[in-house]
Every structure is written in structure tokens, then in C-alpha cells.
Scaffold this active site. Structure first.
Site, PDB file in Angstrom:
ATOM      1  N   ARG A  43      63.824 -50.914  15.546  1.00  0.00           N
ATOM      2  CA  ARG A  43      64.520 -51.033  14.261  1.00  0.00           C
ATOM      3  C   ARG A  43      66.068 -51.007  14.547  1.00  0.00           C
ATOM      4  O   ARG A  43      66.498 -51.867  13.920  1.00  0.00           O
ATOM      5  CB  ARG A  43      64.277 -49.785  13.283  1.00  0.00           C
ATOM      6  CG  ARG A  43      62.970 -49.895  12.720  1.00  0.00           C
ATOM      7  CD  ARG A  43      63.049 -48.987  11.244  1.00  0.00           C
ATOM      8  NE  ARG A  43      61.690 -48.928  10.995  1.00  0.00           N
ATOM      9  CZ  ARG A  43      60.783 -47.879  11.111  1.00  0.00           C
ATOM     10  NH1 ARG A  43      61.212 -46.774  11.812  1.00  0.00           N
ATOM     11  NH2 ARG A  43      59.630 -48.239  10.380  1.00  0.00           N
ATOM     12  N   GLY A  44      66.536 -50.407  15.402  1.00  0.00           N
ATOM     13  CA  GLY A  44      68.313 -50.350  15.531  1.00  0.00           C
ATOM     14  C   GLY A  44      68.565 -51.719  16.354  1.00  0.00           C
ATOM     15  O   GLY A  44      69.346 -52.646  15.770  1.00  0.00           O
TER      16      GLY A  44
END
Length: 366
Positions: A290-291
Site C-alpha cells: 500500500r505504501g
């Protein structure tokens, strides 16, 4: 599409977004999520009385009106299938002419005591069984479709409801099932949560689901504090006159957002920069991807906001702390990084000199 943003007499005057002093990190995160809602929303944590609610309401008031199917409770888009309810799609497939209306973007407040039925909507089983129709009473997620869903004190909200909100925000759909009957509708919204860390933190697993995390603190500079107080007093004394002073700036920012939304699909980011973003995430030991995804999306949205089609290293520098700081914690008792750790690794990976202050601000040069 009309770009007039001055509040008509029938509407309650809202403090203008462009008049808000300071809190640049929060304002940037909100604007980027408006340009690309797939960034995944913003978690705003900070002291009481720092303008969190005022800023979010100001953003909703700034945004242009949207085209909707007039008689649809889900704010369905009249031409984009991804933003239509199943019922509207069926009507289109039958060749039906859809009534079109324009309405302001909704900002829906989620009260802390809300039940799951109030949030997701309910199915009238009795009517479904007796009349054979899906009698669905829409909830707050339906109202928030194509708008902003704001949860104040999200850290005090039941974890189960936070899960429901984050699932809907990520998938873009809300599904309600009861007694073998299932109803679904589009639920694409910018999720904004705010809270005071003194009143408790979100679990790291839930924090990770928010695209960005903005930290805001009480302004310390006396001159700036006086400016904020004077502005608020002036607005309370003569809202219409105050709005008129900022109308040109409001229109300019609204136009800039519309242009950025149109430009976003054309924005590119070099492969090498994407590799370096992933290297930063890897060195920071960020779980999952996600980052990486949020940093890429946010950098593209920032380039679009500034009218460019190519992402620069500086774009990445300005968004990477917002995208990663809340993903570093492995222990729930650890505090969220102010930005120092993220920027330190960023500078090393991108070959920049470090000049990191206590608040995580970086003056970096090649």
C-alpha cells in the site's frame, strides 16, 4: 459547468478554503485525495481546536457541482458505468432516458454513535417477501457516494464500523446482505478521519488502510495566531463580505482542481523513480504494497495539481512522509513517526543531502 462558489443566501456560509492560514500538510493531503480519490483517504491527527473540521467543510464547499441521475438515491453518474448503481445500468440497457440534475458535492458527517444499519443501509425483509421487491433504505454510505465522508474522532469509533468504512472506500461498493437478499450500490468517496492522539490511537492495521496520515499542531507563532483569530472574527461578523473577498481565489483553486483531475491520466512517473520509491518502502520495512501504491498515486496527483505531466523527485519528497509515516509501527505502543525517519531514508535512497529538522521538514539538494 459553473465555477461560481459564492454561497447563495439560502445556504449557510462556510469559511473559504483559500483563507485558511497554515496547516499546509493537511490541506495538501485533502487536495490530492480530491484529485485522485483512489489514494485512499486521509487520517488527520492533531490537537483540539486546530481547524480540522473547518478545513474539511471548506473543501467540500469549494468543490464544483456534479452531474447525477436526478431520481437515484446513490448520486449515480449519468454516463460513467463505474459510478452507476445496478438499477441505473438496467434502466440504461432498456434504453430509458435518464433525468439529469446538478448538485453540490456532499460532505457526510458520520456520528460516533451510528449503527451499522445507519451507515450501510437496511433491507425491508417484510416488503421483500410480501411484494417480491428489494426494498432498500439507503444509509450514509449511499449519501456519501461521489462526495466526502467525514468521521470526527475516528479513533473513538467502533473498530467494526471503521473496517466497514475502509472496505467500502477501497472497493468503491457497499453490499448489504440479509436473510439471503443482497443489495449493492456504488460507494466511492474521499474518506477523511480526524482525531486527537491524546484520546487514543487507531490500531496499526486500521491506520495502514488510510492512504495518508497528516499531523497538525497548534500554531506557535504569535503573529500567525493573531491573523487566524482576526480572520475568524471577521468571518463571523460579515460572512458574505468575507466570502466576496476570497471569491476570486476560490474560483482559481476550483478551476485548478478541475484541470488537475483532467490531466491526471496523462501524468507519468519514470521507472527508476518507482524503483527508488519501493526501495524506500523496503528499507523502512513497510508491510505490504500500500505504501508504494499510495506514494506513486500521490506524486502523480501533485504533479497534476501543479499542471505537469511528469513526476519529479521533489514531488515524491513532498508526499512520501504523508504516505508512509503511519505504516512504520510494528508495536501499537510506538508513536507515529513525525517524518524524520522517512525523510532520512528518502534522502539516502535518492542521493540527496540531508537537512532534516525536528518536524521532518527537509531541505534536500543533489
Amino acid at each position: 459547468m459553473s465555477l461560481t462558489v459564492q454561497a447563495p443566501p439560502t445556504r449557510r456560509a462556510v469559511f473559504p478554503f483559500t483563507a485558511i492560514v497554515g496547516q499546509e500538510e493537511m490541506k495538501l493531503a485533502l487536495l490530492l485525495n480530491v484529485i485522485d480519490p483512489k489514494i485512499g483517504g486521509v487520517m488527520i491527527m492533531g490537537d483540539r481546536g486546530t481547524g480540522k473540521s473547518t478545513t474539511i467543510r471548506a473543501l467540500a464547499d469549494l468543490l464544483p457541482e456534479i452531474e447525477v441521475v436526478a431520481d437515484d438515491p446513490f448520486n449515480s453518474h449519468p454516463t460513467d458505468p463505474d459510478l452507476m448503481s445496478d438499477e441505473v445500468r438496467e434502466r440504461l440497457s432498456r434504453g430509458e432516458q435518464l433525468p439529469i440534475a446538478h448538485k453540490p458535492i456532499q460532505m457526510v458527517d458520520l456520528p460516533l454513535g451510528a449503527t451499522e444499519d445507519r451507515v450501510c443501509g437496511t433491507i425491508d425483509i417484510e416488503k421483500a417477501l410480501s411484494e417480491g421487491v428489494k426494498a432498500f433504505e439507503p444509509g450514509l454510505l449511499a449519501k456519501a457516494n461521489r462526495g466526502i465522508l467525514y468521521v470526527d474522532e475516528v479513533n473513538l469509533l467502533d473498530d467494526h464500523l471503521v473496517d466497514v468504512l475502509l472496505d467500502s472506500a477501497a472497493s468503491g461498493w457497499n453490499t448489504v446482505e440479509r436473510e439471503g437478499i443482497s443489495v449493492r450500490h456504488p460507494a466511492r468517496f474521499v474518506l477523511v478521519g480526524s482525531g486527537n492522539p491524546e484520546e487514543g490511537e487507531l490500531r496499526p492495521q486500521l491506520l495502514d488502510r488510510f492512504g495518508m496520515h497528516a499531523e497538525i499542531r497548534t500554531v506557535k507563532d504569535p503573529a500567525k495566531r493573531v491573523e487566524i483569530v482576526e480572520q475568524r472574527s471577521e468571518f463571523d461578523r460579515d460572512p458574505i463580505g468575507f466570502l466576496a473577498r476570497y471569491q476570486a481565489q476560490q474560483q482559481a483553486l476550483q478551476h485548478q482542481l478541475l484541470q488537475a483531475q483532467a490531466l491526471l491520466p496523462s501524468v507519468t512517473i519514470e521507472h527508476q523513480l518507482r524503483v527508488q520509491i519501493s526501495q524506500v518502502c523496503s528499507e523502512l520495512d513497510v508491510d505490504g504494497l500500500r505504501g508504494d501504491i499510495v506514494t506513486n498515486r500521490a506524486a502523480k496527483a501533485l504533479a497534476a495539481l501543479e499542471g505537469r505531466v511528469t513526476v519529479t523527485v521533489d514531488d515524491i519528497r513532498r508526499v512520501i512522509t504523508l504516505a508512509l509515516r503511519h505504516r512504520l509501527r510494528k508495536d501499537p505502543l510506538e508513536s507515529i513517526d513525525s517524518g524524520y525517519k522517512v525523510q532520512k531514508v528518502f534522502c539516502r535512497v535518492f542521493g540527496l543531502e540531508e537537512a532534516v529538522g525536528e518536524n521532518g521538514a527537509v531541505a534536500a539538494r543533489a
